[in-house]
Design a protein around this motif. Structure first.
Motif, PDB file in Angstrom:
ATOM      1  N   HIS A  74      82.575   2.910 118.091  1.00 19.69           N
ATOM      2  CA  HIS A  74      83.312   2.901 117.039  1.00 19.69           C
ATOM      3  C   HIS A  74      81.912   3.141 116.189  1.00 19.69           C
ATOM      4  O   HIS A  74      81.058   2.545 116.848  1.00 19.69           O
ATOM      5  N   THR A  93      85.372   5.161 111.842  1.00 20.97           N
ATOM      6  CA  THR A  93      85.960   5.979 113.183  1.00 20.97           C
ATOM      7  C   THR A  93      85.759   5.340 114.060  1.00 20.97           C
ATOM      8  O   THR A  93      84.796   4.651 114.648  1.00 20.97           O
ATOM      9  N   VAL A  95      86.719   6.838 118.701  1.00 25.33           N
ATOM     10  CA  VAL A  95      87.005   7.552 119.464  1.00 25.33           C
ATOM     11  C   VAL A  95      87.126   6.379 120.958  1.00 25.33           C
ATOM     12  O   VAL A  95      86.330   6.168 120.941  1.00 25.33           O
ATOM     13  N   ASP A  96      88.294   6.663 121.413  1.00 24.24           N
ATOM     14  CA  ASP A  96      88.642   5.898 122.849  1.00 24.24           C
ATOM     15  C   ASP A  96      88.934   6.808 123.881  1.00 24.24           C
ATOM     16  O   ASP A  96      89.563   7.581 123.942  1.00 24.24           O
ATOM     17  N   ASP A  97      88.660   5.950 124.870  1.00 21.18           N
ATOM     18  CA  ASP A  97      89.188   6.403 126.605  1.00 21.18           C
ATOM     19  C   ASP A  97      89.976   4.845 126.868  1.00 21.18           C
ATOM     20  O   ASP A  97      89.296   3.914 127.457  1.00 21.18           O
ATOM     21  N   GLU A 108      97.606   3.523 119.172  1.00 19.46           N
ATOM     22  CA  GLU A 108      96.772   3.697 118.080  1.00 19.46           C
ATOM     23  C   GLU A 108      96.900   3.032 116.647  1.00 19.46           C
ATOM     24  O   GLU A 108      96.001   2.547 116.699  1.00 19.46           O
ATOM     25  N   HIS A 112      94.676   0.194 115.385  1.00 16.46           N
ATOM     26  CA  HIS A 112      94.812  -0.463 113.804  1.00 16.46           C
ATOM     27  C   HIS A 112      94.470  -1.502 113.695  1.00 16.46           C
ATOM     28  O   HIS A 112      93.566  -2.268 113.163  1.00 16.46           O
ATOM     29  N   SER A 155      89.949   6.599 112.007  1.00 14.52           N
ATOM     30  CA  SER A 155      90.695   6.914 112.126  1.00 14.52           C
ATOM     31  C   SER A 155      90.599   7.117 113.339  1.00 14.52           C
ATOM     32  O   SER A 155      89.093   7.116 114.246  1.00 14.52           O
ATOM     33  N   PHE A 156      91.274   7.249 114.257  1.00  5.84           N
ATOM     34  CA  PHE A 156      91.779   6.881 115.826  1.00  5.84           C
ATOM     35  C   PHE A 156      91.319   8.200 116.855  1.00  5.84           C
ATOM     36  O   PHE A 156      92.180   9.302 116.142  1.00  5.84           O
ATOM     37  N   ASN A 157      90.592   8.892 117.254  1.00  6.39           N
ATOM     38  CA  ASN A 157      90.723   9.995 118.236  1.00  6.39           C
ATOM     39  C   ASN A 157      90.757   9.410 120.012  1.00  6.39           C
ATOM     40  O   ASN A 157      89.889   8.560 119.978  1.00  6.39           O
ATOM     41  N   SER A 158      91.442   9.797 120.828  1.00  3.36           N
ATOM     42  CA  SER A 158      91.260   9.698 122.414  1.00  3.36           C
ATOM     43  C   SER A 158      90.730  10.627 122.613  1.00  3.36           C
ATOM     44  O   SER A 158      91.596  11.819 123.192  1.00  3.36           O
ATOM     45  N   GLU A 159      90.005  10.159 123.500  1.00  5.59           N
ATOM     46  CA  GLU A 159      89.146  11.332 124.702  1.00  5.59           C
ATOM     47  C   GLU A 159      89.483  10.616 126.045  1.00  5.59           C
ATOM     48  O   GLU A 159      89.310  10.029 126.344  1.00  5.59           O
TER      49      GLU A 159
END
Length: 222
Positions: A74, A93, A95-97, A108, A112, A155-159
């Motif tokens: 985060h 921002t 980025v989560d796994d 998501e 949030h 802003s959420f991103n999935s890795e």
């Protein structure tokens, strides 16, 4: 199960029936031929009165199945008004796994909501009592919780790295937003205050508290 067996053997003499006839229905012990229907707590008290403290201490050991371990990062960017001490989260921002996302939209949304809850705890929510112990923040008129205007778009991103502990490759995400937000916002506030001489900033970062930190550091510098 072991506790139930131990209590059943003890109750055999108390109820005057063979232990094999005593059953436990997750609420009370019962047996044909006896009017006694004691609960687990009542049997424990009976054992204590009879000096059978050995029946009151039990332990179990179990090996849990493989668990999944989510990961994430985060980044919180905050703006602090030095005149008022107001902290504003400007950008956020994530980025989560979470492994394979079965429903990306719900995942998501979970993040949030968790981030907003964490931001609220970090900069707004504060329980206050007076000198007599009277709660002064007993309603949402006095206890600040975050609203839409208090948070930026997250802003959420999935890795995803699929979990090997379950067939669907999933990982948990329930508390990820909240836990990450507390650390990210706290570190951002501390970083912003560092150049003003503040070396220890702890939540919640309410305007009065941040204003006091800034003023105390300014006085110390003089």
């Amino acid at each position: 199960a072991k506790m139930t067996e131990a209590f059943t053997a003890f109750l055999s003499d108390e109820m005057g029936v063979p232990a094999a006839q005593i059953s436990f229905d997750n609420e009370r012990f019962r047996a044909d031929g006896s009017n006694m229907t004691p609960t687990m707590l009542e049997v424990a008290e009976m054992a204590r009165q009879k000096g059978r403290d050995d029946l009151l201490v039990h332990h179990e050991r179990a090996t849990l199945p493989g668990r999944s371990y989510p990961n994430g990062a985060h980044v919180s960017e905050v703006v602090i008004d030095p005149e008022t001490g107001v902290v504003t989260v400007d950008r956020y921002t994530v980025v989560d796994d979470f492994g394979n996302l079965i429903n990306p939209m719900l995942a998501e949304g979970q993040v949030h909501g968790g981030v907003v809850q964490g931001i609220g705890q970090a900069i707004q929510e504060h329980v206050v009592y007076d000198e007599d112990g009277q709660l002064l923040t007993a309603s949402f008129m006095d206890y600040a919780i975050p609203r839409a205007a208090d948070v930026p778009f997250v802003s959420f991103n999935s890795e995803p790295v699929p979990s090997t502990a379950n067939l669907m490759g999933m990982k948990g995400c329930g508390e990820a937003g909240t836990v990450g937000a507390l650390a990210a916002v706290s570190n951002a506030v501390q970083d912003a205050l560092w150049e003003r001489g503040v070396r220890q900033a702890d939540m919640p970062f309410t305007p009065h508290k941040v204003w006091a930190l800034l003023n105390d550091s300014a006085i110390a510098a003089e």
